[in-house]
Design an enzyme around this catalytic site. Structure first.
Site, mmCIF file in Angstrom:
data_model
loop_
_atom_site.group_PDB
_atom_site.id
_atom_site.type_symbol
_atom_site.label_atom_id
_atom_site.label_comp_id
_atom_site.label_asym_id
_atom_site.label_seq_id
_atom_site.Cartn_x
_atom_site.Cartn_y
_atom_site.Cartn_z
ATOM 1 N N ASP A 82 -6.869 -6.016 30.080
ATOM 2 C CA ASP A 82 -7.497 -5.554 29.129
ATOM 3 C C ASP A 82 -6.881 -4.435 28.488
ATOM 4 O OD1 ASP A 82 -10.886 -6.274 28.595
ATOM 5 O OD2 ASP A 82 -9.651 -4.829 27.409
ATOM 6 N N HIS A 97 1.662 9.847 3.058
ATOM 7 C CA HIS A 97 2.881 8.912 3.121
ATOM 8 C C HIS A 97 2.861 8.245 4.627
ATOM 9 C CE1 HIS A 97 6.131 6.887 1.746
ATOM 10 N NE2 HIS A 97 6.614 7.046 3.059
ATOM 11 N N HIS A 135 7.271 13.063 -2.610
ATOM 12 C CA HIS A 135 7.664 12.170 -3.657
ATOM 13 C C HIS A 135 6.411 11.748 -4.481
ATOM 14 C CE1 HIS A 135 7.829 8.666 -0.679
ATOM 15 N NE2 HIS A 135 6.426 8.945 -1.175
ATOM 16 N N HIS A 136 4.978 11.979 -4.081
ATOM 17 C CA HIS A 136 3.849 11.565 -4.901
ATOM 18 C C HIS A 136 3.678 12.771 -5.831
ATOM 19 C CE1 HIS A 136 2.855 8.272 -2.275
ATOM 20 N NE2 HIS A 136 3.365 8.914 -1.281
ATOM 21 N N HIS A 186 -12.667 0.982 -3.963
ATOM 22 C CA HIS A 186 -11.775 -0.056 -3.877
ATOM 23 C C HIS A 186 -10.483 0.453 -2.894
ATOM 24 C CE1 HIS A 186 -8.665 -3.066 -4.460
ATOM 25 N NE2 HIS A 186 -7.833 -2.351 -5.004
ATOM 26 N N SER A 196 -12.583 7.061 14.745
ATOM 27 C CA SER A 196 -12.440 5.574 15.270
ATOM 28 C C SER A 196 -10.845 5.479 15.416
ATOM 29 C CB SER A 196 -13.076 4.518 14.390
ATOM 30 O OG SER A 196 -12.605 3.552 14.700
ATOM 31 N N SER A 197 -10.119 5.432 14.236
ATOM 32 C CA SER A 197 -8.792 5.268 14.304
ATOM 33 C C SER A 197 -7.962 6.160 15.511
ATOM 34 C CB SER A 197 -7.979 6.008 13.276
ATOM 35 O OG SER A 197 -8.593 5.138 12.064
ATOM 36 N N LYS A 255 15.816 -3.659 8.697
ATOM 37 C CA LYS A 255 14.736 -4.479 9.046
ATOM 38 C C LYS A 255 15.123 -6.096 8.199
ATOM 39 C CE LYS A 255 11.348 -1.823 11.064
ATOM 40 N NZ LYS A 255 11.033 -2.817 12.304
ATOM 41 N N SER A 259 8.244 -9.825 12.880
ATOM 42 C CA SER A 259 9.143 -10.077 13.735
ATOM 43 C C SER A 259 8.721 -10.831 15.008
ATOM 44 C CB SER A 259 9.538 -8.555 14.495
ATOM 45 O OG SER A 259 10.112 -7.708 13.334
ATOM 46 N N TYR A 304 2.840 3.968 6.033
ATOM 47 C CA TYR A 304 3.563 3.143 7.159
ATOM 48 C C TYR A 304 2.748 2.752 8.253
ATOM 49 C CZ TYR A 304 7.937 3.784 4.645
ATOM 50 O OH TYR A 304 8.793 3.747 3.845
ATOM 51 N N THR A 323 14.675 0.630 6.623
ATOM 52 C CA THR A 323 13.962 -0.606 6.126
ATOM 53 C C THR A 323 14.987 -1.603 5.758
ATOM 54 O OG1 THR A 323 12.643 0.978 5.054
ATOM 55 C CG2 THR A 323 12.035 -1.394 4.325
ATOM 56 N N TRP A 334 -8.851 7.272 -4.742
ATOM 57 C CA TRP A 334 -8.939 7.410 -3.266
ATOM 58 C C TRP A 334 -8.498 8.496 -2.554
ATOM 59 C CZ3 TRP A 334 -5.245 6.450 1.017
ATOM 60 C CH2 TRP A 334 -4.096 6.455 0.709
ATOM 61 N N GLU A 346 0.514 7.390 6.079
ATOM 62 C CA GLU A 346 -0.543 6.503 6.328
ATOM 63 C C GLU A 346 0.184 5.137 5.656
ATOM 64 O OE1 GLU A 346 -3.946 4.227 5.958
ATOM 65 O OE2 GLU A 346 -3.568 6.114 7.327
ATOM 66 N N ARG A 368 -2.825 4.510 -15.111
ATOM 67 C CA ARG A 368 -3.781 3.806 -14.247
ATOM 68 C C ARG A 368 -5.140 4.569 -14.374
ATOM 69 N NH1 ARG A 368 -1.839 5.961 -8.340
ATOM 70 N NH2 ARG A 368 -3.693 4.963 -7.723
HETATM 71 C C1 HEM Z 1 -6.851 -8.316 -3.249
HETATM 72 C C2 HEM Z 1 -6.441 -8.147 -4.493
HETATM 73 C C3 HEM Z 1 -6.458 -6.906 -5.133
HETATM 74 C C4 HEM Z 1 -6.414 -6.515 -6.634
HETATM 75 C C5 HEM Z 1 -6.818 -7.770 -7.482
HETATM 76 C C6 HEM Z 1 -6.570 -5.105 -6.676
HETATM 77 C C7 HEM Z 1 -6.527 -4.475 -8.063
HETATM 78 C C8 HEM Z 1 -6.354 -3.084 -8.057
HETATM 79 C C9 HEM Z 1 -6.306 -2.516 -9.277
HETATM 80 C C10 HEM Z 1 -6.480 -3.153 -10.780
HETATM 81 C C11 HEM Z 1 -6.101 -1.199 -9.260
HETATM 82 C C12 HEM Z 1 -5.894 -0.132 -10.052
HETATM 83 C C13 HEM Z 1 -7.105 0.407 -10.805
HETATM 84 C C14 HEM Z 1 -6.729 1.549 -11.815
HETATM 85 O O1 HEM Z 1 -6.066 2.428 -11.695
HETATM 86 O O2 HEM Z 1 -7.091 1.287 -12.936
HETATM 87 C C15 HEM Z 1 -6.146 -0.831 -7.662
HETATM 88 C C16 HEM Z 1 -6.058 0.270 -7.200
HETATM 89 C C17 HEM Z 1 -5.775 0.523 -5.753
HETATM 90 N N1 HEM Z 1 -5.581 -0.681 -4.781
HETATM 91 FE FE1 HEM Z 1 -6.021 -2.714 -5.152
HETATM 92 N N2 HEM Z 1 -5.970 -4.451 -5.506
HETATM 93 C C18 HEM Z 1 -6.200 -5.571 -4.675
HETATM 94 C C19 HEM Z 1 -5.801 -5.241 -3.160
HETATM 95 C C20 HEM Z 1 -5.687 -4.242 -2.720
HETATM 96 C C21 HEM Z 1 -5.400 -4.058 -1.235
HETATM 97 C C22 HEM Z 1 -5.313 -5.076 -0.178
HETATM 98 C C23 HEM Z 1 -4.997 -2.828 -1.005
HETATM 99 C C24 HEM Z 1 -4.814 -2.179 0.289
HETATM 100 C C25 HEM Z 1 -4.599 -1.256 0.749
HETATM 101 C C26 HEM Z 1 -5.341 -1.926 -2.449
HETATM 102 C C27 HEM Z 1 -5.168 -0.625 -2.695
HETATM 103 C C28 HEM Z 1 -5.401 -0.219 -3.615
HETATM 104 C C29 HEM Z 1 -5.489 1.535 -3.825
HETATM 105 C C30 HEM Z 1 -5.236 2.454 -2.751
HETATM 106 C C31 HEM Z 1 -5.794 1.691 -5.261
HETATM 107 C C32 HEM Z 1 -5.613 3.071 -5.965
HETATM 108 C C33 HEM Z 1 -7.159 3.391 -6.289
HETATM 109 C C34 HEM Z 1 -7.252 4.620 -6.824
HETATM 110 O O3 HEM Z 1 -6.508 4.876 -8.237
HETATM 111 O O4 HEM Z 1 -7.747 5.756 -6.585
HETATM 112 N N3 HEM Z 1 -5.473 -2.918 -3.287
HETATM 113 N N4 HEM Z 1 -6.143 -2.135 -7.140
HETATM 114 CU CU CU Z 2 4.882 8.200 -0.173
#
Ligand code: HEM
Ligand code: CU
Length: 540
Positions: free
Chosen positions: A108, A255, A304-305, A79, A171-172, A333, A270, A259, A330, A144, A257, A452
């Site tokens: 283009d 970090h 800080h992480h 996710h 790609s990025s 802004k 803006s 931004y 920030t 992740w 990332e 978590r």
């Molecule tokens: C669309 C609705 C979203 C829901 C309901 C959602 C829900 C969650 C939940 C519940 C977790 C925590 C899992 C856990 O630790 O137990 C999580 C982790 C995370 N979410 Fe989302 N999320 C959503 C969208 C996004 C979006 C748009 C991003 C954008 C980048 C994102 C990035 C992350 C990241 C990086 C984690 C950490 C994964 C990890 O612990 O390795 N999420 N999300």
């Molecule tokens: Cu950070």
């Protein structure tokens, strides 16, 4: 002043490109490649969203077991990876591809064929990530962040993930090079750097961040790969390596990332807020300097992480103060967006609602970030649901809401049709409420100590988890509503969009017809037009 350089009708569009699937496979036109990036990002967003709903379903009540704990860990990991690398980042590259040439008066992007490549590397990389669910041992399940030593102990799914990250990184970087060269070399005559739209500035600075940190991530996961298969011991303590070293390298990428996902959002907002306030952006120059200083400071805060890894106090103090410092630009802004709206002739069409939603909720995410930047507090809240709440306020209400603002703002230019305003407002309020029902309670779960990345929990966390799960499903359904009741109907038809659907639009993209013809700005816009628009934005 008409834009005679444009084909005002679309009679010739069809023979400017092959038809059918080959149009997309061989696409070199920035609009087509922008469209490919945006659809890819939306599909990845939906798949990352389904994984999030699986996580929330498992956490609906204590004691449930819809998924094996290993699969829960795989969902959490994928996710995060899918949302960050598959949805948010490609979406902003898609926006930049569609809009930068139109806003800068360029025909283009600089490297059209490299542009094709930088997109078509993404689907195979995404396929590698999804296939990893079905290989022996399943998908990567190390979070992740792919921390060692867990990542070095995983099955082949981890190798597929590492290859996917390499490919998405390439790609990025190619996309970033294209954006930098286009912005620095292809602006219309008279459009000096300090006269270009804010979205161009945030795209430029984000592209430099990408080039600086994507190789760092590639280096970190390559060292995991060699630890896994070639007997190196970078992160293997038993072999003289250091697993904490991985965390330093990962967050040196990680970090900046965040931004890379926030700065383009600042750029979109803006553009939108001045348009619907019918006033030039307040403090253009300070906005540019604030963006640059955020980018520079973002390289000095990574640890800080890692306040809980046992770092010396002096180091904790340094990273705590450096992180608090980021709040200053920030804050500038947020002040400038509010000052732009102040005494403006504001109207609240859907793009503006999402932009204001962004400012309010991103600021809330910023506040919980300041709380987490205090080392003593962070040691309590590290790896709890307070952190999950924090980064979803900045990534979902931040990046994602700004992407919705951008789609509603530019959809008339992309499709030639106005979206149904009433349904846009339904989508906004539905998302706004569902978002807060999902993520606001998570602050309290974290303050109460809920970690978590756990597939079950003690009963005292039940109510807020049930609430978060209901909110998450409501949020998910709101996005399906957006797809079938707003986006697809607008692409198919609807009220014809005028060239300038928004009265307050002050930038060059509103000088081309709606929908934008296949080729635009084949001749650069007239110098007087550029000067007139800059004067309207009070840019000198
Ligand atoms: C669309 C609705 C979203 C829901 C309901 C959602 C829900 C969650 C939940 C519940 C977790 C925590 C899992 C856990 O630790 O137990 C999580 C982790 C995370 N979410 Fe989302 N999320 C959503 C969208 C996004 C979006 C748009 C991003 C954008 C980048 C994102 C990035 C992350 C990241 C990086 C984690 C950490 C994964 C990890 O612990 O390795 N999420 N999300
Ligand atoms: Cu950070």
């Amino acid at each position: 002043m008409t834009t005679a350089t444009h084909v005002t009708d679309h009679a010739h569009d069809h023979h400017d490109h092959p038809s059918g699937i080959m149009r997309w496979v061989t696409a070199t036109n920035h609009k087509d490649i922008g469209t490919l990036y945006l659809w890819f990002a939306f599909i990845m967003f939906l798949s990352g969203g389904v994984m999030a709903l699986c996580i929330r379903l498992e956490l609906f009540q204590p004691g449930l077991q819809y998924f094996r704990p290993e699969l829960f860990n795989q969902f959490t990991t994928l996710h995060g990876l899918v949302m960050v690398f598959g949805a948010i980042m490609p979406a902003f590259t898609g926006l930049a591809n569609w809009m930068l040439p139109l806003m800068l008066g360029a025909p283009d992007m600089a490297f059209a064929r490299m542009n094709n490549w930088s997109f078509w590397l993404l689907p195979p990389a995404a396929a590698l990530l999804m296939i990893s669910f079905v290989v022996p041992g399943g998908a990567a399940a190390a979070g992740w962040t792919l921390y060692a030593p867990l990542a070095t102990q995983m099955g082949v799914g981890m190798d597929l993930t590492i290859f996917a990250i390499h490919i998405m990184g390439i790609s990025s970087i190619m996309g970033a090079i294209n954006i930098i060269v286009t912005i620095l070399n292809m602006r219309a005559p008279g459009m000096t750097l300090m006269k270009m739209p804010m979205f161009a500035w945030t795209s430029l600075i984000t592209a430099y961040l990408l080039i600086a940190v994507m190789p760092v991530l590639a280096g970190a996961v390559t060292m995991v790969l060699t630890d896994r298969h070639f007997g190196t011991n970078f992160f293997n303590a038993a072999g003289g390596g250091d697993p904490v070293l991985y965390q330093h390298i990962f967050w040196f990428f990680g970090h900046p990332e965040v931004y890379i996902m926030a700065l383009p959002a600042f750029g979109v907002v803006s553009q939108v807020i001045p348009t619907f306030s019918r006033k030039p952006l307040f403090g253009y120059h300070s906005m540019v300097y604030a963006t640059a200083s955020i980018a520079i400071l973002s390289f000095m805060v990574w640890a800080h992480h890692m306040f809980a890894v046992g770092m010396p106090v002096t180091a904790q103090l340094f990273f705590m103060y450096a992180t608090a410092l980021i709040a200053v630009p920030t804050g500038v802004k947020v002040f400038n967006w509010i000052a732009t709206m102040w005494k403006g002739a504001m109207t609240f069409e859907t793009p503006m609602l999402f932009a204001i939603g962004f400012v309010c909720l991103f600021t809330m995410g910023g506040f919980s970030g300041v709380v987490l930047s205090i080392a003593a507090v962070d040691i309590q809240l590290q790896d709890t649901y307070y952190v999950v709440a924090h980064f979803h306020y900045v990534l979902v209400a931040g990046a994602l809401f700004s992407l919705f603002a951008a789609v509603y703002y530019w959809l008339p230019k992309w499709t030639g049709h106005m979206y149904p305003e009433g349904r846009g407002k339904v989508h906004f309020w539905w998302s706004m409420i569902a978002f807060n029902v999902t993520f606001f309670p998570m602050h309290f779960l974290g303050l109460a100590g809920m970690p978590r990345r756990i597939p079950d929990y003690a009963t005292q966390f039940t109510e807020f988890n049930t609430m978060a799960t209901v909110g998450a499903f409501a949020f998910g359904i709101a996005q399906v509503y957006f797809l079938f009741f707003v986006l697809l109907p607008t692409i198919k038809g609807g009220q014809k969009a005028p060239q300038r659907p928004w009265e307050g639009g002050q930038t060059l993209e509103w000088e081309v017809p709606s929908p934008a013809p296949f080729h635009t700005w084949e001749e650069p816009p007239a110098r007087e037009l550029v000067d007139k628009l800059s004067a309207e934005q009070k840019l000198h």
